[in-house]
Design an enzyme around this catalytic site. Structure first.
Site, PDB file in Angstrom:
ATOM      1  N   THR A   1       0.813  -1.213   0.000  1.00  0.00           N
ATOM      2  CA  THR A   1       0.000   0.000   0.000  1.00  0.00           C
ATOM      3  C   THR A   1       0.849   1.265   0.000  1.00  0.00           C
ATOM      4  O   THR A   1       0.364   2.326  -0.418  1.00  0.00           O
ATOM      5  CB  THR A   1      -0.944   0.007   1.214  1.00  0.00           C
ATOM      6  OG1 THR A   1      -0.185  -0.123   2.414  1.00  0.00           O
ATOM      7  CG2 THR A   1      -1.929  -1.148   1.121  1.00  0.00           C
ATOM      8  N   CYS A   2       2.087   1.197   0.486  1.00  0.00           N
ATOM      9  CA  CYS A   2       2.943   2.394   0.468  1.00  0.00           C
ATOM     10  C   CYS A   2       3.234   2.839  -0.961  1.00  0.00           C
ATOM     11  O   CYS A   2       3.463   4.026  -1.212  1.00  0.00           O
ATOM     12  CB  CYS A   2       4.259   2.117   1.192  1.00  0.00           C
ATOM     13  SG  CYS A   2       4.077   1.833   2.953  1.00  0.00           S
ATOM     14  N   PHE A   3       3.252   1.879  -1.888  1.00  0.00           N
ATOM     15  CA  PHE A   3       3.603   2.188  -3.268  1.00  0.00           C
ATOM     16  C   PHE A   3       2.418   2.034  -4.220  1.00  0.00           C
ATOM     17  O   PHE A   3       2.588   2.112  -5.433  1.00  0.00           O
ATOM     18  CB  PHE A   3       4.752   1.274  -3.720  1.00  0.00           C
ATOM     19  CG  PHE A   3       5.893   1.206  -2.759  1.00  0.00           C
ATOM     20  CD1 PHE A   3       6.732   2.296  -2.577  1.00  0.00           C
ATOM     21  CD2 PHE A   3       6.115   0.077  -2.006  1.00  0.00           C
ATOM     22  CE1 PHE A   3       7.779   2.241  -1.678  1.00  0.00           C
ATOM     23  CE2 PHE A   3       7.156   0.006  -1.091  1.00  0.00           C
ATOM     24  CZ  PHE A   3       7.995   1.097  -0.925  1.00  0.00           C
TER      25      PHE A   3
ATOM     26  N   PHE B   1      -1.496  -3.199   6.924  1.00  0.00           N
ATOM     27  CA  PHE B   1      -0.609  -2.293   6.210  1.00  0.00           C
ATOM     28  C   PHE B   1       0.408  -3.088   5.428  1.00  0.00           C
ATOM     29  O   PHE B   1       1.080  -3.971   5.971  1.00  0.00           O
ATOM     30  CB  PHE B   1       0.098  -1.388   7.225  1.00  0.00           C
ATOM     31  CG  PHE B   1       1.008  -0.381   6.599  1.00  0.00           C
ATOM     32  CD1 PHE B   1       0.503   0.792   6.082  1.00  0.00           C
ATOM     33  CD2 PHE B   1       2.358  -0.621   6.505  1.00  0.00           C
ATOM     34  CE1 PHE B   1       1.341   1.721   5.504  1.00  0.00           C
ATOM     35  CE2 PHE B   1       3.198   0.304   5.926  1.00  0.00           C
ATOM     36  CZ  PHE B   1       2.688   1.476   5.435  1.00  0.00           C
TER      37      PHE B   1
END
Length: 952
Positions: A918-920, A949
């Protein structure tokens, strides 16, 4: 010589007749040339896509009906293709409306209705008689009578629209037939000469689609001669890959080799939902050159319409209607109706529960005459705290399962001879149902009546004695005597100092997130029943009490009363809307005119509503933008809601901000707002959100969504939850990765970390130190205390720093929506209630994504991915977005504003579940054996993996 001369003279005679006929053909061609500007050309000019007129002519798209059926033109850029599809849908709606008017003798008023923004059949429902009285005049009674014939259900309306569209297409085909019919009559009248002419000059009319030789010999594709062969027996179950063949033939009955230029169109649809299809044309085998193989997969049971067309003409028998039945019962989808994690019943009285059997695609199962729906079910009930070898035969209760055929549901009945606390597990074919594990509290008859009376009381004062074993992570050496006070809103644990001074120790909100966990009796406290209360945001509290079952039963019955009797989101949403309507039943939803300025929307809207009472806020706003002409029939009001939400909640306007600089970052109240933004702005924002919820409760065209992407911590505060460090994962991922995650995974003893927070200005200068707990500057963080430190940090950054802003927002919100109604949802459910699933465009995603991988295997999986998402519902698209990016809401600009872009990457595995970072905003797709395996894996991943996450 005589023979040659006769032949020569005959040839000249034939030639002269040929030339005469050529003149007729050219004359007909000239007549047609005056009509070179087709309906499609004019339509393309109207929508600003005139440059594609040659492409439409090449594909034989000339009538408005064929324009309305345009779905995909790969030759167009993605933005133009989406624009064309949107215009085609609007055109189809207008043509259906026009056909309905024609059927009822009202077609003369078509243009007048368009000017009144009646653009589709759905608009006929809401347009008022006073508005059309002037336009229709004496035809008003006919209009009213025609409108009364419109169906009341969406399914029936879809059927009516499909029938009207078929009439539109047939009328269009008849017009085309008359156009070519004139030339056909001429050709038949001189059949012999045409044959000779065709042999000497095969294309006398180069403008025509086929040469004269083709017309005469029948060597051209005729849709009416084509045949469709379905390779399955009906009825067929959902979930399988379905295949049918289309065989193409010329007018003379000979096979016709099909190719891409023939504009084969296959549409599989159910109502307004279209199913993606694979089409394989011809092949390497010459015997199959006239065959197209079509494959598709349906997941939702029901009747489907399969249309097979050559351009705008249907093949023989098209459209076809095919019915697909639900599959076998699936334990992961089969659920208890009106589910509750704790069931309360009375000893000696049977209690009934309902199971809804569903297949793996969430279709309600149906059963044949020879099938027993309850086969495979197993119910296991154990008494909590008692070993199985010591149980008497009646202690675990009696159970029975039976099928309720009229309602297509299974009834589970349980009965117990004596009171106690039990654990029930319901499984199907060895697999536990999705919500198939729950606790059962059985009360004796007298106790049950007392608990029911307490819950029904208008002003209950319920208190039970207990002993506290531990709190805030600290366990007492000796249990502390406390009292549990239960009200319709909360459960409070108090102790009494000097036996008469009450001291509150901890309070739990009475909401679904507060759970009771029943443990085995503790040997150290013989005779007491132990239990734990946990709300997910405070440390759990351990207690023992003789009244454990009564406390838990009272709490559960209050909870079910507050949320409408069920813990599922759909049931809670229905209950919420019902209670909101009931709360404002004395307020009438009459029109209330309001003038605002577009360039000063927020200021003028606040000024216009400054003196509004609650009754005024419940009225139907009729918006007028000053200096603009137009009557608000609903569209202007919806535009105002969207613009006012943007003015309030977009981070660029300063009232709400985010922790990140990305345009897709989640927003929460800005504690460092500009001086011109006052607390009254937050109160107004709360009223706008409350107004949207109230309008949604009215249903239909009044439904309003809040266009915002709130942080989870702000949503938690709206429903009264205490924030904790886990909210940093989505609200402030940079801080989570750089600090919170590091503290969680490492030893803090050598970090010199204290219970303080340093605040800096924009220049990096230290402004002040904030103590996270009293005396925090002198309290060092140890490994045992780091969770407490992180919770205190979250409380400061996410809650205390914006306390005034949140309080004023809630003040405005609660004027329209009572806080106890909002408390029945969790944060994710509240976001769904406020914002809905949104509108997701697959074309937008295709235009604004990044694909990392070029291997043939990945490209094949990528094609499968686009086919799968083309079949997704809006809810499934929301789950895909949440799985990949961490949030179900898109930025205002859609996928284009996602930063980084939505990425699709090959995963170096086979047949595993897809994963996401999800960070990218990255989705990783493994390789699969076939499309069926891929689709099932993708659906399972986004359904079961949308929490957490960086799912790896």
């Amino acid at each position: 010589m005589p023979r040659w001369s006769s032949l020569l003279s005959g040839g000249f005679l034939a030639l002269s007749m040929i030339l005469s006929f050529s003149k007729l053909v050219l004359l007909a061609s000239d007549i047609g040339s005056n009509e070179d500007v087709t309906e499609a050309d004019r339509w393309l000019s109207e929508i600003g896509l005139k440059q594609y007129q040659p492409l439409f002519k090449q594909k034989g798209i000339s009538s408005l009906a064929s324009c309305g059926e345009v779905e995909s033109l790969p030759e167009l850029p993605p933005q133009d293709e989406e624009r064309l599809q949107r215009a085609a849908r609007l055109l189809q709606q207008r043509l259906v409306l026009r056909q309905w008017l024609v059927d009822h003798g009202l077609h003369n008023h078509y243009q007048k209705l368009l000017q009144m923004e009646v653009l589709s059949l759905e608009d006929v429902y809401w347009v008022e008689d006073n508005a059309v009285r002037v336009a229709l005049g004496k035809d008003l009674p006919r209009w009213i009578q025609a409108r009364q014939t419109l169906p009341t259900s969406k399914e029936d309306l879809d059927v009516l629209k499909a029938d009207l569209w078929s009439s539109v297409v047939k009328n269009s085909q008849h017009q085309d037939a008359w156009t070519w019919g004139g030339m056909l009559v001429v050709s038949v009248s001189v059949a012999g000469l045409v044959t000779l002419a065709a042999m000497t000059q095969p294309a006398l009319a180069p403008e025509a689609k086929h040469s004269l030789l083709q017309y005469v010999t029948g060597k051209y594709l005729l849709p009416g001669n084509c045949r469709v062969h379905f390779e399955w027996e009906e009825p067929q179950l959902v979930g399988e890959t379905m295949t049918f063949n289309v065989k193409f033939y010329q007018r003379n009955g000979q096979p016709y080799p099909i190719c891409d230029k023939d504009n084969l169109i296959v549409e599989v649809s159910q109502g307004n939902s279209s199913i993606a299809t694979f089409i394989e044309l011809g092949g390497t085998d010459p015997l199959l050159a006239n065959t197209a193989v079509v494959k598709f997969t349906v997941r939702h049971a029901g009747q489907y319409r399969i249309a097979v067309q050559i351009g705008s003409y249907h093949v023989h028998g098209s459209p076809f209607l095919k019915t697909f039945l639900p599959g076998q019962q699936d334990p992961n989808k089969t659920v208890f109706v009106r589910n509750s994690s704790t069931v309360v019943c009375t000893a000696g009285i049977a209690h009934s529960m309902t199971i809804e059997p569903r297949d793996e695609y969430d279709n309600l199962c149906i059963f044949g005459i020879n099938e027993n729906p309850v086969d495979g079910y197993k119910v296991r009930i154990t008494q909590i705290g008692a070993s199985p070898d010591k149980l008497s035969p009646g202690n675990c209760g009696d159970t029975s399962l039976e099928y309720d055929a009229p309602n297509q549901r299974i009834r589970l009945r349980v009965s117990f001879d004596k009171g106690g606390c039990y654990r029930a597990t319901v499984s199907l074919n060895g697999t536990q149902l999705h919500n198939g594990e729950f606790d059962i509290i059985v009360l004796e008859s007298a106790v049950s009546r007392a608990v029911q009376n307490n819950v029904a009381s208008k002003d209950p004062t319920i208190c039970y004695a207990a002993k506290l074993l531990g709190i805030q992570g600290e366990r007492y050496s000796k249990p502390k005597k406390v009292f549990c006070f239960i009200s319709p809103k909360q459960l409070t644990i108090k102790e009494y100092l000097l036996k008469f001074i009450p001291k509150r120790l901890v309070t739990f909100r009475l909401c679904p997130s507060t759970k009771f966990h029943f443990d085995s009796p503790n040997n150290q406290h013989e005779g007491y029943d132990s239990f734990t209360i946990d709300d997910g945001c405070q440390p759990p509290v351990e207690l023992i009490s003789h009244y454990r079952d009564i406390i838990a039963a009272t709490f559960t019955l209050f909870l079910l009363k507050n949320i409408g009797g069920s813990e599922t989101f759909a049931d809670k949403q229905d209950f919420f809307y019902h209670e909101v309507r009931k709360h404002h039943q004395k307020h009438y939803h009459e029109k209330l005119s309001m003038k605002v300025q577009r360039d000063r929307l927020l200021e003028t809207s606040m000024k216009a509503t400054k003196g509004f009472s609650i009754s005024d806020w419940c009225r139907n706003f009729e918006i007028t933008f000053q200096g603009e002409q137009g009557v608000d029939w609903g569209g202007v009001r919806r535009e105002w809601f969207e613009l006012i939400c943007a003015s309030l909640f977009d981070q660029g306007n300063g009232l709400f901000s985010s922790f990140g600089e990305s345009q897709q970052a989640l927003v929460h109240p800005n504690g460092k707002r500009a001086p011109g933004l006052k607390l009254k702005h937050y109160e107004f924002a709360g009223k706008i959100v409350g107004k949207c919820l109230y309008e949604s409760a009215l249903g239909g065209s009044y439904r309003q969504l809040v266009r915002a992407r709130f942080t989870r911590s702000f949503l938690a505060q709206i429903i009264g939850l205490r924030v904790h460090y886990k909210y940093f994962e989505q609200d402030d991922p940079d801080l989570y990765l750089s600090k919170v995650k590091y503290i969680l995974e490492n030893d803090v003893e050598e970090m010199e970390l204290f219970f303080i927070e340093e605040e800096y200005d924009k220049d990096g200068q230290l402004v002040k130190l904030v103590e996270l707990i009293p005396g925090g500057r002198n309290i060092r963080v140890t490994n045992d205390m780091k969770l407490r430190y992180l919770d205190a940090l979250a409380q400061h950054r996410l809650a205390n720093s914006i306390r005034s802003e949140v309080d004023h927002f809630l003040r405005g919100l609660n004027e329209l929506i009572p806080d106890n109604l909002l408390g029945i949802f969790d944060e994710n459910e509240l976001e769904l209630l406020l914002c809905g699933t949104g509108e997701y465009s697959v074309a937008d995603l295709r235009a604004h994504h990044v694909a990392n991988g070029s291997s043939p295997e990945f490209l094949r999986v990528l094609d499968w991915f686009w086919t799968a998402v083309s079949n997704f519902t809006q809810e499934e698209m929301a789950r895909l977005l949440q799985f990949t990016t961490g949030c179900s809401q898109l930025p205002p600009g859609g996928f284009q504003q996602l930063s980084p872009r939505f990425q699709i990457t090959a995963a170096p595995t086979f047949e595993n579940l897809p994963t996401a970072h999800t960070c990218f905003n990255q989705l990783c797709l493994p390789d699969y054996e076939c499309y069926d395996h891929f689709e099932k894996a993708l659906l399972l991943a986004i359904s079961e993996g949308t929490e957490g996450f960086g799912m790896i």
